[in-house]
Structure formats: C-alpha cells, structure tokens
Design a protein around this motif. Sequence first.
Motif, PDB file in Angstrom:
ATOM      1  N   LEU A 131     133.710  26.224 138.747  1.00  0.00           N
ATOM      2  CA  LEU A 131     132.768  27.328 138.604  1.00  0.00           C
ATOM      3  C   LEU A 131     133.034  28.132 137.334  1.00  0.00           C
ATOM      4  CD1 LEU A 131     132.864  28.729 142.252  1.00  0.00           C
ATOM      5  CD2 LEU A 131     131.209  27.133 141.275  1.00  0.00           C
ATOM      6  N   PRO A 132     132.011  28.793 136.798  1.00  0.00           N
ATOM      7  CA  PRO A 132     132.219  29.710 135.680  1.00  0.00           C
ATOM      8  C   PRO A 132     132.704  31.060 136.217  1.00  0.00           C
ATOM      9  CG  PRO A 132     129.901  29.634 136.207  1.00  0.00           C
ATOM     10  CD  PRO A 132     130.575  28.661 137.141  1.00  0.00           C
ATOM     11  N   GLY A 133     133.872  31.053 136.821  1.00  0.00           N
ATOM     12  CA  GLY A 133     134.419  32.230 137.474  1.00  0.00           C
ATOM     13  C   GLY A 133     135.301  31.816 138.622  1.00  0.00           C
ATOM     14  N   ASP A 134     135.280  32.588 139.695  1.00  0.00           N
ATOM     15  CA  ASP A 134     136.177  32.310 140.815  1.00  0.00           C
ATOM     16  C   ASP A 134     135.506  32.733 142.120  1.00  0.00           C
ATOM     17  OD1 ASP A 134     138.475  31.458 142.110  1.00  0.00           O
ATOM     18  OD2 ASP A 134     139.829  32.744 140.994  1.00  0.00           O
ATOM     19  N   THR A 135     136.278  32.764 143.187  1.00  0.00           N
ATOM     20  CA  THR A 135     135.758  33.142 144.501  1.00  0.00           C
ATOM     21  C   THR A 135     136.608  34.265 145.093  1.00  0.00           C
ATOM     22  OG1 THR A 135     137.159  31.592 145.735  1.00  0.00           O
ATOM     23  CG2 THR A 135     135.071  30.747 144.891  1.00  0.00           C
ATOM     24  N   ASP A 136     136.058  34.909 146.113  1.00  0.00           N
ATOM     25  CA  ASP A 136     136.790  35.918 146.875  1.00  0.00           C
ATOM     26  C   ASP A 136     136.216  35.917 148.288  1.00  0.00           C
ATOM     27  OD1 ASP A 136     138.543  37.919 147.545  1.00  0.00           O
ATOM     28  OD2 ASP A 136     137.607  39.479 146.322  1.00  0.00           O
ATOM     29  N   GLN A 137     136.938  36.504 149.228  1.00  0.00           N
ATOM     30  CA  GLN A 137     136.405  36.673 150.575  1.00  0.00           C
ATOM     31  C   GLN A 137     135.289  37.705 150.547  1.00  0.00           C
ATOM     32  OE1 GLN A 137     140.319  37.627 152.458  1.00  0.00           O
ATOM     33  NE2 GLN A 137     139.525  36.364 154.152  1.00  0.00           N
ATOM     34  N   TYR A 138     134.142  37.337 151.086  1.00  0.00           N
ATOM     35  CA  TYR A 138     133.064  38.329 151.183  1.00  0.00           C
ATOM     36  C   TYR A 138     133.517  39.530 151.997  1.00  0.00           C
ATOM     37  CZ  TYR A 138     128.909  40.666 152.913  1.00  0.00           C
ATOM     38  OH  TYR A 138     127.991  41.625 153.264  1.00  0.00           O
ATOM     39  N   ILE A 139     134.271  39.298 153.082  1.00  0.00           N
ATOM     40  CA  ILE A 139     134.665  40.410 153.958  1.00  0.00           C
ATOM     41  C   ILE A 139     135.565  41.416 153.251  1.00  0.00           C
ATOM     42  CG2 ILE A 139     134.410  39.005 156.037  1.00  0.00           C
ATOM     43  CD1 ILE A 139     137.458  38.803 156.183  1.00  0.00           C
ATOM     44  N   ALA A 140     136.138  41.029 152.103  1.00  0.00           N
ATOM     45  CA  ALA A 140     137.020  41.937 151.362  1.00  0.00           C
ATOM     46  C   ALA A 140     136.288  42.721 150.283  1.00  0.00           C
ATOM     47  CB  ALA A 140     138.163  41.145 150.732  1.00  0.00           C
ATOM     48  N   THR A 141     134.994  42.485 150.103  1.00  0.00           N
ATOM     49  CA  THR A 141     134.262  43.165 149.039  1.00  0.00           C
ATOM     50  C   THR A 141     133.740  44.513 149.515  1.00  0.00           C
ATOM     51  OG1 THR A 141     132.193  42.048 149.663  1.00  0.00           O
ATOM     52  CG2 THR A 141     133.560  40.985 147.985  1.00  0.00           C
ATOM     53  N   PRO A 142     133.629  45.488 148.612  1.00  0.00           N
ATOM     54  CA  PRO A 142     133.115  46.810 149.006  1.00  0.00           C
ATOM     55  C   PRO A 142     131.708  46.709 149.588  1.00  0.00           C
ATOM     56  CG  PRO A 142     134.121  46.894 146.822  1.00  0.00           C
ATOM     57  CD  PRO A 142     134.031  45.443 147.190  1.00  0.00           C
ATOM     58  N   GLY A 143     131.498  47.352 150.718  1.00  0.00           N
ATOM     59  CA  GLY A 143     130.187  47.360 151.336  1.00  0.00           C
ATOM     60  C   GLY A 143     129.826  46.119 152.112  1.00  0.00           C
ATOM     61  N   ALA A 144     130.808  45.239 152.367  1.00  0.00           N
ATOM     62  CA  ALA A 144     130.530  44.017 153.130  1.00  0.00           C
ATOM     63  C   ALA A 144     130.030  44.369 154.525  1.00  0.00           C
ATOM     64  CB  ALA A 144     131.780  43.150 153.221  1.00  0.00           C
ATOM     65  N   THR A 145     129.079  43.593 155.020  1.00  0.00           N
ATOM     66  CA  THR A 145     128.505  43.837 156.343  1.00  0.00           C
ATOM     67  C   THR A 145     129.271  43.125 157.447  1.00  0.00           C
ATOM     68  OG1 THR A 145     126.968  42.012 155.942  1.00  0.00           O
ATOM     69  CG2 THR A 145     126.198  44.250 155.446  1.00  0.00           C
ATOM     70  N   VAL A 146     130.288  42.350 157.080  1.00  0.00           N
ATOM     71  CA  VAL A 146     131.179  41.680 158.029  1.00  0.00           C
ATOM     72  C   VAL A 146     132.596  42.058 157.650  1.00  0.00           C
ATOM     73  CG1 VAL A 146     131.944  39.469 158.977  1.00  0.00           C
ATOM     74  CG2 VAL A 146     129.559  39.744 158.244  1.00  0.00           C
ATOM     75  N   ASP A 147     133.432  42.389 158.647  1.00  0.00           N
ATOM     76  CA  ASP A 147     134.785  42.849 158.305  1.00  0.00           C
ATOM     77  C   ASP A 147     135.894  42.081 159.020  1.00  0.00           C
ATOM     78  OD1 ASP A 147     134.540  43.768 160.882  1.00  0.00           O
ATOM     79  OD2 ASP A 147     134.608  45.894 160.371  1.00  0.00           O
ATOM     80  N   ASP A 148     135.577  40.933 159.636  1.00  0.00           N
ATOM     81  CA  ASP A 148     136.623  40.132 160.258  1.00  0.00           C
ATOM     82  C   ASP A 148     136.316  38.650 160.062  1.00  0.00           C
ATOM     83  OD1 ASP A 148     134.895  39.155 162.379  1.00  0.00           O
ATOM     84  OD2 ASP A 148     135.151  41.087 163.369  1.00  0.00           O
ATOM     85  N   GLU A 149     137.211  37.796 160.526  1.00  0.00           N
ATOM     86  CA  GLU A 149     137.098  36.357 160.290  1.00  0.00           C
ATOM     87  C   GLU A 149     136.481  35.603 161.457  1.00  0.00           C
ATOM     88  OE1 GLU A 149     140.899  34.846 159.093  1.00  0.00           O
ATOM     89  OE2 GLU A 149     141.129  36.308 157.466  1.00  0.00           O
ATOM     90  N   GLU A 150     135.892  36.306 162.405  1.00  0.00           N
ATOM     91  CA  GLU A 150     135.301  35.653 163.573  1.00  0.00           C
ATOM     92  C   GLU A 150     133.935  35.038 163.236  1.00  0.00           C
ATOM     93  OE1 GLU A 150     137.023  35.371 166.441  1.00  0.00           O
ATOM     94  OE2 GLU A 150     138.615  36.342 165.266  1.00  0.00           O
ATOM     95  N   ASP A 151     133.522  34.054 164.048  1.00  0.00           N
ATOM     96  CA  ASP A 151     132.178  33.495 163.911  1.00  0.00           C
ATOM     97  C   ASP A 151     131.151  34.595 164.132  1.00  0.00           C
ATOM     98  OD1 ASP A 151     133.376  31.028 163.626  1.00  0.00           O
ATOM     99  OD2 ASP A 151     132.971  30.378 165.676  1.00  0.00           O
TER     100      ASP A 151
END
Length: 242
Positions: A131-151
């Motif tokens: 990729l032209p960049g990298d990845t991160d956990q969505y749940i760790a981003t500011p304002g994420a609508t999901v905050d845990d690793e559950e389905d």
Amino acid sequence: MGSTGVRGALRRLFRKEKPLPPRSGRPLALVYRGPASLPGCSEAVAGLLEGSRWGFDVRYTGPREEIPLSAEALAGAAVYAQPGGGDLDRGYRHLKRHRDLLRDFVARGGRYLGFCLGGYLAGATPGFALLPGDTDQYIATPGATVDDEEDTLVDVRWRGRDRTVFFQDGPCFLLEPGSRASVLATYPNGAVAALVTPYGAGRVAVVGPHPEATDDWFTDAGLPVRHAQDLGLDLVDAVMAE
C-alpha cells in the motif's frame, strides 16, 4: 538441532513438489486457506469470487492445500486473495516468508485482494508493504463508532451510499499524501475503510469490514443480517479493472 530435526530438514530438502492440478482454462483465483486464516473466512471469499462476473476458477492455496503458495502457482494466477483471520502478528509470522513472492506477483501485473486481516497484511508494520501507506485498527482511531474487538456491525459510506457491514476489529488505511489510491469507502469518522491502488504493473484492493460475510456469520454472532456481497463484488471489479 536434534537428529529428528536433521531428518526432517533433509526430507524437506529432497522431497519433490507435487505437480499443480490441471487448469480449467478460466482465470485462476487463488484463495489462501491455512493457519493465517480462520474457518469460514476463506470459504466466504471463495464464494464471493465464484459469484463474480469474472468466471474465475477458484482454488485454495496454503500449506495443506492441493496448490502450495509458490512462485509457480502465482505465475498462473489472475488474483490472490488473503481472507480474514486472527491476530496480525501471528498471521504475519505464518506468511512472512511469502512477502517477496507476493510483492513480485503484484508488481508483475497480478492482483491482490485483502479482507480484514488480509487488509492489515497489505500494510507495512508488519505486512507485505503493498500500500502507499500503512494500516491501523479502526477501533483505535478518534471518533470510531466501534470500541472493542467483538463481532459487530459497522456503518460505512461506500461510493457515496450508506451501508452496514459485518465487522470484527478490521483495519483502516493510512494513505501517504499524493498517493494514487482510490478510496471506495470510509467509516463514519472519515477513516478509509476500502481502497484500490496500483502497485507496479498490478493492483491491490483492500477492505476493513467483511462484505463477503454470509448469513451464518451474523446469526452465529446474534446480529441482524445485512447483505453486502454487492460491495465485495465491487471490490473484485475494482481490483480486476485495467
């Protein structure tokens, strides 16, 4: 190394590789299935590819599959798909030795499809650096609508349309300024949820949620069913485009 280890190393050195199974004449899609995936994930991706308009001959590749993940196998493939799985570090440990193989496959004109863990693995820390960049956990981003690793379910905006998709700790994608990537979908906080990008002579398409999810994924997790396979097919079309 003990005597057992020496004997095992010698067997690996001198054993003959099994010949690849005969081809059907249709474009070959290889779907990884092995320790860097979870039961049901590879099969859902295979089903998505079989339902696409590209007429793929879909086969599984992996350490216990009829087709090993090798340069010979990839040379005959139109697309390689990396499905969802478990932990990124664990998944990368199983696939690290294939990193240069996959990078070369795409650079020469192949296509890479990554779903959830497959999206993480397309990144660089760790990953295949496709990729032209990298990845991160969505749940760790500011304002994420999901905050845990559950389905769970996650809302995305896919090509201007609001959709709800199965989600389990998927990635978001961090793009370098001026990259040639095309964003297909974003999460509610604006983080990138799906994209397609050139890599060498090939293309890479990745998605954080699971548009390939089948009905049983939702019912097993006690979630309302939300069909999104059309988004997965759009991802396939995007990566196969010239």
